[in-house]
Design an enzyme around this catalytic site. Sequence first.
Site, PDB file in Angstrom:
ATOM      1  N   ARG A 235      -8.868  35.558 -56.199  1.00  0.00           N
ATOM      2  CA  ARG A 235      -8.437  34.366 -55.480  1.00  0.00           C
ATOM      3  C   ARG A 235      -7.064  34.643 -54.886  1.00  0.00           C
ATOM      4  NH1 ARG A 235     -12.943  33.256 -55.446  1.00  0.00           N
ATOM      5  NH2 ARG A 235     -14.035  31.377 -56.186  1.00  0.00           N
ATOM      6  N   GLU A 264      -7.114  29.249 -46.775  1.00  0.00           N
ATOM      7  CA  GLU A 264      -8.252  29.827 -46.054  1.00  0.00           C
ATOM      8  C   GLU A 264      -8.845  28.809 -45.084  1.00  0.00           C
ATOM      9  OE1 GLU A 264      -9.501  33.043 -49.515  1.00  0.00           O
ATOM     10  OE2 GLU A 264     -10.611  31.157 -49.367  1.00  0.00           O
ATOM     11  N   HIS A 286     -12.771  36.330 -46.575  1.00  0.00           N
ATOM     12  CA  HIS A 286     -13.457  35.765 -47.749  1.00  0.00           C
ATOM     13  C   HIS A 286     -14.980  35.878 -47.625  1.00  0.00           C
ATOM     14  CE1 HIS A 286     -12.984  32.708 -51.241  1.00  0.00           C
ATOM     15  NE2 HIS A 286     -14.039  33.480 -51.421  1.00  0.00           N
ATOM     16  N   ALA A 288     -16.616  38.810 -49.067  1.00  0.00           N
ATOM     17  CA  ALA A 288     -17.085  39.859 -49.977  1.00  0.00           C
ATOM     18  C   ALA A 288     -18.356  39.443 -50.707  1.00  0.00           C
ATOM     19  CB  ALA A 288     -15.994  40.205 -50.991  1.00  0.00           C
TER      20      ALA A 288
END
Length: 317
Positions: A235, A264, A286, A288
């Site tokens: 995070r 984000e 973000h 992955a």
Amino acid sequence: MKAIFLDRATFSADLALTPPHGLSDYQVYAQTPNDPKIIIERCQDADIVITNKVELTAEIIAQLPKLKLIQLTATGMNNVDKDACDKHGITVKNVAGYAVKSVPEHTFMLILSAMRAARHYHHEVVKGDWQKDGRFCLLDTPLIDLEGKTLGIIGYGTIGKRVGEIAKVFGMTVLIAEHQNKPPRNSDYSAFDDVLAQSDVITLHCPLTEQTQHLVNANSIAKMTKKPLIINVARGGVVDSQAVADAVTQGKLLGYGADVFEHEPIKDNDPLLTLKDHPRVIFTPHNAWGSVNAQLNLWDILCQQVQEFTQLSHKGK
């Protein structure tokens, strides 16, 4: 039962997401802003709300009298007021274990891209720098092998374990960090500060809690005597962005790869963006978790959970 999917656009647009079985009504919104009025209006008659990141506060939950289930399309549950759900008898379900291949593979994509300066060399090819130089190859930034290096893993759950397995195939030594200020629980773990000091690469896979907020900061970086590459797929808040940006700029870290950020989408003034041209820095938005297989796996798990909930609800009538 009526279900509302508030943020379908968090999945790839070309994936076919079949509605869960057992629903009498199913409505889908590509996106829903974090505006209480809009959320309440859309969810007013819903028995089930499906969402990834829409914030469901106590104020909103109190105004949804028909709501029985909040089904998250993610593992994290920080966007839902769990106490309010308990108070109103609303079940909250998340999805776990769907990205156990996607995230570790993405982790090594970031590691290899940084260690081999992949972005840097890509740009030298496409921008014409290679052609201007004239030599058959360019080696202006060292290419670093993984074999023989030490990988420190912070957060040794399912994903951290898989990262360790892959690292050993590359010939790396793997150190597993114990929680900060705790003695190692067994011989498989190493003291937190020892992992910081001995690692050439450090990967972060821990949840964001009060204990891990800015776990990587100026003080912890000062203990990283080997000036490692840091990879954050945990995070954004686990890392102090300013401290990392300063450390990379000052040569106290080899580089930094991240898929997660404190805000984000990332804010224009995030200190990490000052590193955008560094040859050993690589960022991804973000995603992955989001390989095609992982997304389909997530949706299969979600549909099963929703179906089980609707079946139990019908039996209870």
